[in-house]
Design an enzyme around this catalytic site. Structure first.
Site, PDB file in Angstrom:
ATOM      1  N   LYS A 135      37.388  46.210  73.141  1.00  0.00           N
ATOM      2  CA  LYS A 135      37.772  44.813  72.875  1.00  0.00           C
ATOM      3  C   LYS A 135      37.493  44.461  71.413  1.00  0.00           C
ATOM      4  CE  LYS A 135      36.179  40.671  72.673  1.00  0.00           C
ATOM      5  NZ  LYS A 135      37.141  40.101  71.724  1.00  0.00           N
TER       6      LYS A 135
ATOM      7  N   GLU B 171      24.253  46.199  67.706  1.00  0.00           N
ATOM      8  CA  GLU B 171      24.105  46.152  66.255  1.00  0.00           C
ATOM      9  C   GLU B 171      24.380  44.710  65.883  1.00  0.00           C
ATOM     10  OE1 GLU B 171      22.939  48.499  64.601  1.00  0.00           O
ATOM     11  OE2 GLU B 171      23.286  50.223  65.902  1.00  0.00           O
TER      12      GLU B 171
ATOM     13  N   CYS C 279      27.321  43.515  57.413  1.00  0.00           N
ATOM     14  CA  CYS C 279      25.990  43.384  57.995  1.00  0.00           C
ATOM     15  C   CYS C 279      24.944  44.003  57.069  1.00  0.00           C
ATOM     16  CB  CYS C 279      25.959  44.040  59.361  1.00  0.00           C
ATOM     17  SG  CYS C 279      26.701  45.654  59.329  1.00  0.00           S
TER      18      CYS C 279
HETATM   19  P1  NAD Z   1      30.587  37.622  67.173  1.00  0.00           P
HETATM   20  O1  NAD Z   1      29.283  37.798  67.862  1.00  0.00           O
HETATM   21  O2  NAD Z   1      31.166  36.267  67.129  1.00  0.00           O
HETATM   22  O3  NAD Z   1      31.703  38.527  67.878  1.00  0.00           O
HETATM   23  C1  NAD Z   1      31.585  39.926  68.002  1.00  0.00           C
HETATM   24  C2  NAD Z   1      32.428  40.385  69.179  1.00  0.00           C
HETATM   25  O4  NAD Z   1      31.807  39.922  70.391  1.00  0.00           O
HETATM   26  C3  NAD Z   1      33.843  39.835  69.209  1.00  0.00           C
HETATM   27  O5  NAD Z   1      34.734  40.818  69.689  1.00  0.00           O
HETATM   28  C4  NAD Z   1      33.731  38.675  70.186  1.00  0.00           C
HETATM   29  O6  NAD Z   1      34.956  38.321  70.775  1.00  0.00           O
HETATM   30  C5  NAD Z   1      32.759  39.241  71.184  1.00  0.00           C
HETATM   31  N1  NAD Z   1      32.023  38.259  71.985  1.00  0.00           N
HETATM   32  C6  NAD Z   1      31.719  36.977  71.675  1.00  0.00           C
HETATM   33  N2  NAD Z   1      31.054  36.399  72.695  1.00  0.00           N
HETATM   34  C7  NAD Z   1      30.915  37.335  73.654  1.00  0.00           C
HETATM   35  C8  NAD Z   1      30.316  37.347  74.950  1.00  0.00           C
HETATM   36  N3  NAD Z   1      29.733  36.265  75.462  1.00  0.00           N
HETATM   37  N4  NAD Z   1      30.353  38.492  75.652  1.00  0.00           N
HETATM   38  C9  NAD Z   1      30.933  39.590  75.153  1.00  0.00           C
HETATM   39  N5  NAD Z   1      31.541  39.634  73.957  1.00  0.00           N
HETATM   40  C10 NAD Z   1      31.524  38.523  73.217  1.00  0.00           C
HETATM   41  O7  NAD Z   1      30.435  38.252  65.729  1.00  0.00           O
HETATM   42  P2  NAD Z   1      31.541  38.234  64.560  1.00  0.00           P
HETATM   43  O8  NAD Z   1      31.559  36.844  64.004  1.00  0.00           O
HETATM   44  O9  NAD Z   1      32.805  38.842  65.036  1.00  0.00           O
HETATM   45  O10 NAD Z   1      30.889  39.235  63.510  1.00  0.00           O
HETATM   46  C11 NAD Z   1      29.916  38.833  62.594  1.00  0.00           C
HETATM   47  C12 NAD Z   1      28.553  39.240  63.055  1.00  0.00           C
HETATM   48  O11 NAD Z   1      28.541  40.632  63.314  1.00  0.00           O
HETATM   49  C13 NAD Z   1      27.488  39.036  62.001  1.00  0.00           C
HETATM   50  O12 NAD Z   1      26.347  38.450  62.587  1.00  0.00           O
HETATM   51  C14 NAD Z   1      27.170  40.416  61.511  1.00  0.00           C
HETATM   52  O13 NAD Z   1      25.900  40.627  61.005  1.00  0.00           O
HETATM   53  C15 NAD Z   1      27.412  41.230  62.711  1.00  0.00           C
HETATM   54  N6  NAD Z   1      27.709  42.600  62.338  1.00  0.00           N
HETATM   55  C16 NAD Z   1      26.720  43.516  62.533  1.00  0.00           C
HETATM   56  C17 NAD Z   1      26.919  44.833  62.182  1.00  0.00           C
HETATM   57  C18 NAD Z   1      25.851  45.843  62.400  1.00  0.00           C
HETATM   58  O14 NAD Z   1      26.173  47.002  62.566  1.00  0.00           O
HETATM   59  N7  NAD Z   1      24.587  45.484  62.419  1.00  0.00           N
HETATM   60  C19 NAD Z   1      28.141  45.216  61.644  1.00  0.00           C
HETATM   61  C20 NAD Z   1      29.127  44.261  61.439  1.00  0.00           C
HETATM   62  C21 NAD Z   1      28.888  42.949  61.815  1.00  0.00           C
END
Ligand code: NAD
Length: 488
Positions: free
Chosen positions: A183, A258, A292
């Site tokens: 997803k 992550e 990140c």
């Molecule tokens: P997000 O948490 O909004 O979304 C991430 C994914 O999770 C999306 O596909 C979203 O649709 C899904 N999602 C949202 N709510 C959910 C739920 N209740 N159940 C299951 N899936 C759900 O994050 P984002 O805004 O897309 O990305 C930014 C964040 O990602 C930042 O906090 C960043 O630090 C983090 N990030 C971390 C890494 C790492 O490896 N540590 C890498 C890239 C991004």
């Protein structure tokens, strides 16, 4: 796909078939909001459940496929990504907003990830060469330890790296014989689709790989809740990661998170200041700070603090911010309207809490309507929110440290622990820092952002949970271990 063309065929991929959904969505180009990049089918819970069923049914077949077959599939995917890196990089730059060179490099790296795991299927994977054969403590008994696939892997990814983060989950999942429901984030459906389209032609049995696009709350949650999903790998925000973790724990699914970062780059008085400024600019601001691994805290030893800030300010003045496809651009737009509003709100928060403004932080107008913002730099105190909370945009702060010991203490004074860097010419301090920074990855005289694909990736504390991703360590998550005893 060519610049300006609407993508027509962005559909779900379930059980080897392309499917429409009851509702659709669009993704727009953050460099030019008048341009629609994709129209995509938005899955609902029912389609997510159909994908999980397909993956469950495909698992017995795929999990017993030969390592050679798995290697061939992954190699084909990797080769195509690399061969089409310019075209797919263009799609990525249009849909996500990173500059074209960054987008092409990410696409190629996604290809390299698949190729690495093609090798892993043969070398170290489930059913491959990853086992151990030991003498038993009992006479006449033989013991072996083998790795087996876990089952159905639910892979949930963010929008900031729409090829490489999915690649570093899908490739090891398939290499080790798991079936996949993927997803992608809602902002980048065309990238998710383009990757799935390549995977769909690589020789997998129907159902071994499925794509479901839709909201996190509905489609993501369906993966998290399903008893048929054996392993959940989630990259995203800390708050959503926590929800995934609680739900996975409640039903004892394997889980890997992550989540965010608040990474520090320490600059000591003996550092090469030009290199340190390069590391800060690349780490904090490239990809609009939406990584990140971005260096959002620049911790600088007092003796060089003012000189470092002056040099960094000079560099920030020269950075070109503009359309992701424009030649010579350093930084593209931020991802969407909501991100831009949040980033600008952080600039206000910084001012209100008394951080000293050094440069930037304004919304910019360009010849196309987009989410442009000048890179922002503030001098902060450790207690300021901009020094403590993840921002995920082009904003960094400088913290002054009296000496190395205080710099290290500040570096570790955070709920996060993804990565940390140090710029120094002292071997003693570099070695000490590598050992004592409480993070998953350290960098010496290098930007905090920018990592290799064949070694572990991940963090500690609030930045991650569960086994690391990438490299050989990916087997820890995507396999389960079985111990076999036999009377010889
Ligand atoms: P997000 O948490 O909004 O979304 C991430 C994914 O999770 C999306 O596909 C979203 O649709 C899904 N999602 C949202 N709510 C959910 C739920 N209740 N159940 C299951 N899936 C759900 O994050 P984002 O805004 O897309 O990305 C930014 C964040 O990602 C930042 O906090 C960043 O630090 C983090 N990030 C971390 C890494 C790492 O490896 N540590 C890498 C890239 C991004």
């Amino acid at each position: 796909m060519i610049h300006g063309e609407i993508h027509q065929n962005v559909r779900q991929y379930i059980n080897g078939r392309w499917e429409t959904s009851a509702t659709t969505g669009v993704s727009v180009n953050p460099s030019d909001t008048s341009e629609v990049v994709a129209e995509y089918a938005r899955a609902d819970r029912r389609q997510a459940e159909a994908a999980i069923r397909a993956a469950t049914e495909a698992f017995p077949h795929w999990s017993h496929s030969t390592p050679q077959r798995r290697a061939d599939v992954l190699d084909r995917i990797g080769a195509e990504l690399i061969a089409r890196k310019e075209e797919l990089g263009l799609l990525l730059a249009r849909e996500q907003g990173k500059t074209l060179p960054e987008a092409v490099a990410e696409t190629a790296r996604a290809g390299q990830v698949f190729k690495f795991f093609a090798g892993e299927a043969l070398r170290g994977g489930a059913g491959g060469g990853g086992g151990e054969n030991l003498a038993s403590v009992r006479a006449g008994v033989q013991v072996d330890v083998t790795r087996e696939p876990v089952g159905v892997a639910g892979l949930i990814t963010p929008w900031n790296a729409p090829f490489v983060i999915p690649a570093w989950k899908i490739a090891p999942a398939l290499a080790h014989g798991n079936s996949v429901v993927f997803k992608p984030a809602e902002l980048v459906p065309a990238c998710g689709w383009a990757l799935a389209e390549i995977i769909s032609r690589a020789g997998l049995p129907a159902g071994a790989f499925n794509l479901v696009m839709g909201s996190g709350r509905e489609v993501g949650q369906a993966l998290v809740d399903s008893a048929q999903v054996d392993a959940l790998s989630f990259t995203g925000s800390a708050a959503n990661g926590e929800r995934v973790l609680q739900a996975a724990a409640a039903r004892r699914a394997k889980v890997q998170l992550e989540t965010g970062g608040k990474n520090a780059l320490v600059v000591l008085a003996d550092a090469d200041l030009d290199r340190a400024v390069d590391c800060a600019v690349q780490g904090a601001y490239f990809s609009a700070g939406q990584r990140c691994t971005a260096s959002s805290r620049l911790i600088v030893e007092a003796a060089v603090h003012d000189a470092f800030v002056a040099k960094l300010r000079q560099r920030l003045k020269t950075l070109k911010i503009g359309h992701a496809l424009e030649r010579g651009i350093d930084i593209g737009p931020v991802a969407d309207e909501e991100r831009l509003a949040l980033d600008l709100a952080w600039v206000e928060i910084a001012r209100e809490e008394g951080a000293e403004h050094v440069w930037g932080g304004e919304a910019l107008e360009r010849s196309t309507p987009g989410y442009y913002m000048s890179p922002a730099l503030f001098l902060a105190k450790p207690s300021h929110r901009i020094a403590r909370e993840e921002i995920f945009g082009p904003l960094a702060c400088v913290l002054r440290a009296d000496d190395y010991d205080q710099a290290l203490a500040l570096c570790n004074d955070t709920p996060f622990g993804l990565c940390a860097g140090i710029c120094t010419n002292s071997l003693k301090h570099a070695m000490h820092f590598r050992r004592h920074a409480v993070v998953g990855m350290t960098m010496v005289n290098l930007p905090t952002a920018g990592v290799d694909f064949h070694v572990p990736f991940g963090g500690r504390k609030g930045s991650g949970y569960g086994p690391r991703e990438q490299g050989r360590y990916a087997a820890e998550f995507y396999t389960t271990v079985k111990t076999g005893y036999m009377l010889a």
